[in-house]
Design a protein around this motif. Sequence first.
Motif, PDB file in Angstrom:
ATOM      1  N   LEU A   1       9.578  13.099  -6.401  1.00 34.64           N
ATOM      2  CA  LEU A   1      10.243  12.529  -7.631  1.00 34.64           C
ATOM      3  C   LEU A   1       9.485  11.453  -8.508  1.00 34.64           C
ATOM      4  O   LEU A   1       9.721  11.300  -9.630  1.00 34.64           O
ATOM      5  CB  LEU A   1      11.453  11.667  -7.211  1.00 34.64           C
ATOM      6  CG  LEU A   1      12.483  12.395  -6.515  1.00 34.64           C
ATOM      7  CD1 LEU A   1      13.751  11.622  -6.190  1.00 34.64           C
ATOM      8  CD2 LEU A   1      12.954  13.767  -7.108  1.00 34.64           C
ATOM      9  N   GLY A   2       8.370  11.036  -8.234  1.00 39.49           N
ATOM     10  CA  GLY A   2       7.652  10.029  -9.194  1.00 39.49           C
ATOM     11  C   GLY A   2       8.011   8.898  -9.169  1.00 39.49           C
ATOM     12  O   GLY A   2       7.665   8.009 -10.182  1.00 39.49           O
ATOM     13  N   LEU A   3       8.959   8.284  -8.421  1.00 38.45           N
ATOM     14  CA  LEU A   3       9.644   7.120  -8.857  1.00 38.45           C
ATOM     15  C   LEU A   3       8.580   5.897  -8.546  1.00 38.45           C
ATOM     16  O   LEU A   3       8.829   4.793  -9.263  1.00 38.45           O
ATOM     17  CB  LEU A   3      10.722   6.796  -7.628  1.00 38.45           C
ATOM     18  CG  LEU A   3      11.907   7.935  -7.972  1.00 38.45           C
ATOM     19  CD1 LEU A   3      13.013   7.722  -6.719  1.00 38.45           C
ATOM     20  CD2 LEU A   3      12.630   7.725  -9.275  1.00 38.45           C
ATOM     21  N   ALA A   4       7.628   5.982  -7.765  1.00 37.91           N
ATOM     22  CA  ALA A   4       6.620   4.971  -7.553  1.00 37.91           C
ATOM     23  C   ALA A   4       5.799   4.909  -8.474  1.00 37.91           C
ATOM     24  O   ALA A   4       5.314   3.789  -9.282  1.00 37.91           O
ATOM     25  CB  ALA A   4       6.064   5.189  -6.207  1.00 37.91           C
ATOM     26  N   GLY A   5       5.322   5.828  -9.373  1.00 36.80           N
ATOM     27  CA  GLY A   5       4.813   6.137 -10.474  1.00 36.80           C
ATOM     28  C   GLY A   5       5.533   5.434 -11.650  1.00 36.80           C
ATOM     29  O   GLY A   5       4.926   4.655 -12.504  1.00 36.80           O
ATOM     30  N   ARG A   6       6.810   5.482 -11.593  1.00 37.64           N
ATOM     31  CA  ARG A   6       7.345   4.817 -12.731  1.00 37.64           C
ATOM     32  C   ARG A   6       7.474   3.211 -12.701  1.00 37.64           C
ATOM     33  O   ARG A   6       7.612   2.637 -13.513  1.00 37.64           O
ATOM     34  CB  ARG A   6       8.985   5.275 -12.923  1.00 37.64           C
ATOM     35  CG  ARG A   6       8.972   6.714 -13.089  1.00 37.64           C
ATOM     36  CD  ARG A   6      10.414   7.360 -12.898  1.00 37.64           C
ATOM     37  NE  ARG A   6      10.641   8.770 -13.044  1.00 37.64           N
ATOM     38  CZ  ARG A   6      11.868   9.429 -12.891  1.00 37.64           C
ATOM     39  NH1 ARG A   6      12.890   8.734 -12.592  1.00 37.64           N
ATOM     40  NH2 ARG A   6      11.832  10.693 -12.938  1.00 37.64           N
TER      41      ARG A   6
ATOM     42  N   ALA B   1      -0.957  -9.315 -11.975  1.00 34.90           N
ATOM     43  CA  ALA B   1      -1.839  -8.041 -11.707  1.00 34.90           C
ATOM     44  C   ALA B   1      -1.206  -7.282 -10.409  1.00 34.90           C
ATOM     45  O   ALA B   1      -0.693  -8.016  -9.399  1.00 34.90           O
ATOM     46  CB  ALA B   1      -3.439  -8.236 -11.119  1.00 34.90           C
ATOM     47  N   SER B   2      -0.951  -5.829 -10.500  1.00 36.48           N
ATOM     48  CA  SER B   2      -0.181  -5.282  -9.477  1.00 36.48           C
ATOM     49  C   SER B   2      -0.590  -4.107  -9.011  1.00 36.48           C
ATOM     50  O   SER B   2      -1.410  -3.290  -9.591  1.00 36.48           O
ATOM     51  CB  SER B   2       1.344  -4.993 -10.070  1.00 36.48           C
ATOM     52  OG  SER B   2       2.147  -6.236 -10.440  1.00 36.48           O
ATOM     53  N   VAL B   3      -0.450  -3.631  -7.876  1.00 40.49           N
ATOM     54  CA  VAL B   3      -0.721  -2.391  -7.377  1.00 40.49           C
ATOM     55  C   VAL B   3       0.600  -1.859  -6.748  1.00 40.49           C
ATOM     56  O   VAL B   3       1.170  -2.506  -5.816  1.00 40.49           O
ATOM     57  CB  VAL B   3      -2.018  -2.416  -6.258  1.00 40.49           C
ATOM     58  CG1 VAL B   3      -2.306  -1.172  -5.766  1.00 40.49           C
ATOM     59  CG2 VAL B   3      -3.293  -3.047  -6.913  1.00 40.49           C
ATOM     60  N   VAL B   4       0.796  -0.557  -6.968  1.00 41.73           N
ATOM     61  CA  VAL B   4       2.040   0.180  -6.250  1.00 41.73           C
ATOM     62  C   VAL B   4       1.240   1.113  -5.321  1.00 41.73           C
ATOM     63  O   VAL B   4       0.583   2.040  -5.749  1.00 41.73           O
ATOM     64  CB  VAL B   4       2.966   0.679  -7.462  1.00 41.73           C
ATOM     65  CG1 VAL B   4       3.946   1.493  -6.425  1.00 41.73           C
ATOM     66  CG2 VAL B   4       3.535  -0.449  -8.098  1.00 41.73           C
ATOM     67  N   VAL B   5       1.459   1.045  -3.966  1.00 48.91           N
ATOM     68  CA  VAL B   5       0.996   2.045  -3.078  1.00 48.91           C
ATOM     69  C   VAL B   5       2.397   3.130  -2.807  1.00 48.91           C
ATOM     70  O   VAL B   5       3.376   2.816  -2.277  1.00 48.91           O
ATOM     71  CB  VAL B   5       0.793   1.593  -1.886  1.00 48.91           C
ATOM     72  CG1 VAL B   5       0.275   2.507  -0.675  1.00 48.91           C
ATOM     73  CG2 VAL B   5      -0.359   0.341  -2.068  1.00 48.91           C
TER      74      VAL B   5
ATOM     75  N   LEU C   1       5.524  -2.005 -14.073  1.00 46.68           N
ATOM     76  CA  LEU C   1       4.770  -3.401 -13.567  1.00 46.68           C
ATOM     77  C   LEU C   1       3.574  -3.305 -14.434  1.00 46.68           C
ATOM     78  O   LEU C   1       2.626  -4.481 -14.068  1.00 46.68           O
ATOM     79  CB  LEU C   1       4.588  -3.505 -12.182  1.00 46.68           C
ATOM     80  CG  LEU C   1       5.588  -3.665 -11.097  1.00 46.68           C
ATOM     81  CD1 LEU C   1       5.468  -3.400  -9.794  1.00 46.68           C
ATOM     82  CD2 LEU C   1       6.099  -4.982 -11.443  1.00 46.68           C
ATOM     83  N   GLU C   2       2.982  -2.112 -15.230  1.00 45.48           N
ATOM     84  CA  GLU C   2       1.921  -2.414 -15.605  1.00 45.48           C
ATOM     85  C   GLU C   2       0.574  -2.219 -14.685  1.00 45.48           C
ATOM     86  O   GLU C   2      -0.191  -3.031 -15.175  1.00 45.48           O
ATOM     87  CB  GLU C   2       1.602  -3.245 -16.674  1.00 45.48           C
ATOM     88  CG  GLU C   2       2.682  -3.254 -17.970  1.00 45.48           C
ATOM     89  CD  GLU C   2       2.637  -4.209 -19.201  1.00 45.48           C
ATOM     90  OE1 GLU C   2       1.945  -5.040 -18.866  1.00 45.48           O
ATOM     91  OE2 GLU C   2       3.278  -4.110 -19.951  1.00 45.48           O
ATOM     92  N   GLY C   3       0.872  -1.681 -13.522  1.00 40.62           N
ATOM     93  CA  GLY C   3      -0.156  -2.035 -12.678  1.00 40.62           C
ATOM     94  C   GLY C   3      -0.926  -0.447 -11.930  1.00 40.62           C
ATOM     95  O   GLY C   3      -0.405   0.733 -12.663  1.00 40.62           O
ATOM     96  N   GLU C   4      -1.537  -0.484 -11.261  1.00 41.30           N
ATOM     97  CA  GLU C   4      -2.295   0.594 -10.806  1.00 41.30           C
ATOM     98  C   GLU C   4      -1.460   1.326  -9.774  1.00 41.30           C
ATOM     99  O   GLU C   4      -0.646   0.695  -9.169  1.00 41.30           O
ATOM    100  CB  GLU C   4      -3.764   0.203 -10.060  1.00 41.30           C
ATOM    101  CG  GLU C   4      -4.626  -0.149 -11.073  1.00 41.30           C
ATOM    102  CD  GLU C   4      -4.999   1.003 -12.006  1.00 41.30           C
ATOM    103  OE1 GLU C   4      -4.968   2.116 -12.028  1.00 41.30           O
ATOM    104  OE2 GLU C   4      -5.527   0.571 -13.180  1.00 41.30           O
TER     105      GLU C   4
END
Length: 672
Positions: free
Chosen positions: A634-639, A621-625, A644-647
């Motif tokens: 650039l939206g790199l954190a969203g990628r 389970a992952s969360v990317v801040v 990671l299939e996380g939020e």
Amino acid sequence: MASGSRGGAARYPFSAIVGMDDLKLALLINAVSPGVGGVLVRGEKGTAKSTIVRALAGLLPAVAVVPGCRFSCDPDDPDPACPDGPHNAAADAGDADADAGDPGSRAERQARLVELPVGASEDRLTGSLDIERALTEGVKAFEPGLLAAAHRGVLYVDEVNLLHDHLVDLLLDAAAMGESYVEREGVSVRHAARFLLVGTMNPEEGELRPQLLDRFGLTVEVAATREPEERAEVVRRRLRYDDDPAGFAAGWREAEAELAERIAAARDLVGGVELTDAALRQITAVCAAFEVDGLRADLVTARAAIALAAWNGRTSVNSDDVRTAARLALPHRRRRDPFDAPGLDREKLDEVLDEHDDDPQPPDDDGPGPGPSGGGPVDGDGSGPEQEQEPSNGSSPAQQQQHGEQQPAPADAAYKPKLFTVPGTGTGAPGRRSKARSPYGRVSGARPGARNLHLTATLRAAAPHQRARGRSGPGLIVAADDLRETVREGREGNLVLFVVDASGSMAARQRMRAVKGAVLSLLLDAYQRRDKVGLITFRGTGADLALPPTSSVEAGARRLERLPTGGRTPLAAGLLRAAEVLRVERLRDPARRPLLVVVTDGRATHGPDPAAAAGLLNGVASVVVDCESGPVRLGLAGRLGGLLEGEVVRLEDLAADSLAGVVRDVRKREVA
């Protein structure tokens, strides 16, 4: 400061303990007046916390009890509501021919030391319905728990910080009220539960919540002495004890007898000690000056000062009693934040006492020496040679400057973050984060089994078969197939592993201040939810495990505060290090589920493509801040969140009140 005695051997004598004056005094205060509220002993491992507590029990006066009473009623003043009663006050204390059930009979025994193990259940602590008698005889019978066994003795809780919160609540409520109430399974029981409560803990393994800290009367911090001669004497005595426990104890018998007599005399005197108006004004002035919450601190300090006067053979409380009582009663009540270390400014304490002293006298310098519990402010960051080192990535200060690295930035103020949880239902350590099957919490059903019997479900399963089984008496005929065990649903603590980007791109535009504030907020949340936490940082050419997984979030806050920034962004290295840490932790504690929190802007300017590393974290389970800022994103954190299939949560949306309801539960995606 010897360690605990061997089973069956004579207890290590209290008077043979070397040093630790504050701890010994705090225990003696409670021995004189258990109403003070107990002692919380904080200290590193190997400091004889358990030994000294067990030694104290041997000094307590013997107690007279009603023979056969499971609740240790005093024959001269029996509890009118005792479940084993009624007992009448002893009519003839010398009647040797009295039966166990005779109201006039009495017996005498040593005060008990009852130990509460960390894994104890609520039934074990408070007592429960006697299932065997309920099923076989059809009667309601109460089976007492450890609170009943500890009545008029000592209840010792080792590693109290690892005990589940709701058990600590029950324990401290009983200690405060002097009674235990049990309402469950059709049983309603009240019985006396007055005991000397002592809890010990190692702060490195996690802290108690401030609300629970406040419920302990006194607190003392202990540490092994750094004086070679004193350490030598500790070892010398311990070796003598190990060679001949009984002989060693015999050598201290006279000193032990003197201490026991002094405790008994102080107990007789304490009721006649006067708390003068002047002393009471000093107590309330000190508590107000140190801004402690509520009035429990005032009451505890007053009771401790009265006990100190009795211990010293006086019938009136003086300023020295107030000073010593405040040193022991206030430090742990001044914590406003889990990252604050307990402590008390002795100079400020003396100033307040002098200002409100109607009869000024010089401080008593012959009392217990200064220590972490009252010898001035405690070093809140525990800094020492090891802690002062920067998180290592192999670069010297000159190299840091050469690579454009910046000095550590301060953190923004902490706030309440959103709640992130692990999907599904776990079976990990009790906590407050993710859904779990737990021995605690609300009852959600029943299943075949007999470990934790669900009485109603068992009776319901057995009822249809009574005629066929030939039932003729009041008891039910229960077969093994009828047994049902309780299924409870609660919350578990998780392993929250932070992976923080500390590269030069994060240092730009002072974003690191906000990042540190966010991680600090998440650390605080992890503390409150009883998680283990770990901290990985990546910058330059690699990743560093700045904080191995631990229950001490204070250590995480210290490492975060000193975290320098600068250099390139090896995102893949950070993810690879996270995968390795989680692999090892899975072997150590397979039941504790991980939650990965990656704090980054998603850039990867060094090392391989992070996609392959992210693949090693599948199922976590992952969360990317997302820390990306500026007009062009650039939206790199969203990628990365997709890999990671996380939020994915924007840094500015991390606070719980910034976007209500968003990302409250990661498992929503699973349900959908």
